[in-house]
Write a protein that holds these residues in place. Structure first.
Motif, mmCIF file in Angstrom:
data_model
loop_
_atom_site.group_PDB
_atom_site.id
_atom_site.type_symbol
_atom_site.label_atom_id
_atom_site.label_comp_id
_atom_site.label_asym_id
_atom_site.label_seq_id
_atom_site.Cartn_x
_atom_site.Cartn_y
_atom_site.Cartn_z
ATOM 1 N N HIS A 1 43.280 41.806 38.512
ATOM 2 C CA HIS A 1 42.820 40.716 39.378
ATOM 3 C C HIS A 1 41.660 41.175 40.269
ATOM 4 O O HIS A 1 40.669 40.447 40.423
ATOM 5 C CB HIS A 1 43.967 40.196 40.253
ATOM 6 C CG HIS A 1 43.505 39.251 41.311
ATOM 7 N ND1 HIS A 1 43.295 37.907 41.080
ATOM 8 C CD2 HIS A 1 43.174 39.463 42.611
ATOM 9 C CE1 HIS A 1 42.856 37.333 42.187
ATOM 10 N NE2 HIS A 1 42.778 38.251 43.140
ATOM 11 N N TYR B 1 38.299 41.274 38.571
ATOM 12 C CA TYR B 1 37.739 39.930 38.451
ATOM 13 C C TYR B 1 37.295 39.408 39.820
ATOM 14 O O TYR B 1 36.177 38.930 39.989
ATOM 15 C CB TYR B 1 38.785 38.999 37.831
ATOM 16 C CG TYR B 1 38.485 37.535 38.051
ATOM 17 C CD1 TYR B 1 37.521 36.885 37.294
ATOM 18 C CD2 TYR B 1 39.158 36.814 39.034
ATOM 19 C CE1 TYR B 1 37.235 35.544 37.502
ATOM 20 C CE2 TYR B 1 38.876 35.478 39.246
ATOM 21 C CZ TYR B 1 37.919 34.844 38.486
ATOM 22 O OH TYR B 1 37.632 33.532 38.699
ATOM 23 N N ARG C 1 33.251 38.415 41.778
ATOM 24 C CA ARG C 1 32.800 37.072 42.178
ATOM 25 C C ARG C 1 31.817 37.205 43.331
ATOM 26 O O ARG C 1 31.794 38.204 44.036
ATOM 27 C CB ARG C 1 34.012 36.228 42.598
ATOM 28 C CG ARG C 1 34.922 35.940 41.409
ATOM 29 C CD ARG C 1 36.208 35.234 41.773
ATOM 30 N NE ARG C 1 36.008 34.114 42.682
ATOM 31 C CZ ARG C 1 36.930 33.687 43.530
ATOM 32 N NH1 ARG C 1 38.103 34.284 43.608
ATOM 33 N NH2 ARG C 1 36.695 32.665 44.318
#
Length: 120
Positions: A89, A92, A96
């Protein structure tokens, strides 16, 4: 298992042999009246939510520090996740972007802490 003055040794030994047992699992000295409770509290096999088997006395530490299903917070968004999914997680989530409040440039979340030093 403790130092005792020689003058008290015989009385102490009689008291211990009547009232104390050594646990067959952990070798702790436990009052005979409490041995059943000691075994149930510390040595009965239990199954964690991650399906790992262990002694009851080890479960709390396992759940706090080793269980792959223990909750862990993402360092970027503070969402609680199972520890086993955290690394994936964060890869990812850290990739962002968010706009910088000062310069308006889109910045990777993983670089937001260092960005103010180079923000123009």
């Amino acid at each position: 298992k403790k130092e005792i003055p020689a003058v008290n040794f015989i009385i102490h030994e009689i008291h211990c042999s009547r009232n104390i047992e050594v646990c067959r699992y952990c070798s702790d000295s436990v009052p005979k009246a409490e041995m059943k409770n000691h075994i149930e509290a510390e040595h009965v096999q239990v199954v964690c939510k991650c399906r790992m088997k262990m002694e009851n006395g080890l479960l709390k530490d396992h759940e706090a520090s080793a269980c792959p299903l223990r909750p862990a917070l993402c360092q970027f968004c503070d969402i609680p996740l199972p520890a086993s999914k955290l690394q994936e997680h964060e890869l990812y989530c850290g990739a962002r972007t968010e706009p910088c409040g000062r310069c308006g440039q889109n910045v990777l979340r993983k670089e937001l802490k260092e960005h103010p030093g180079v923000c123009g």
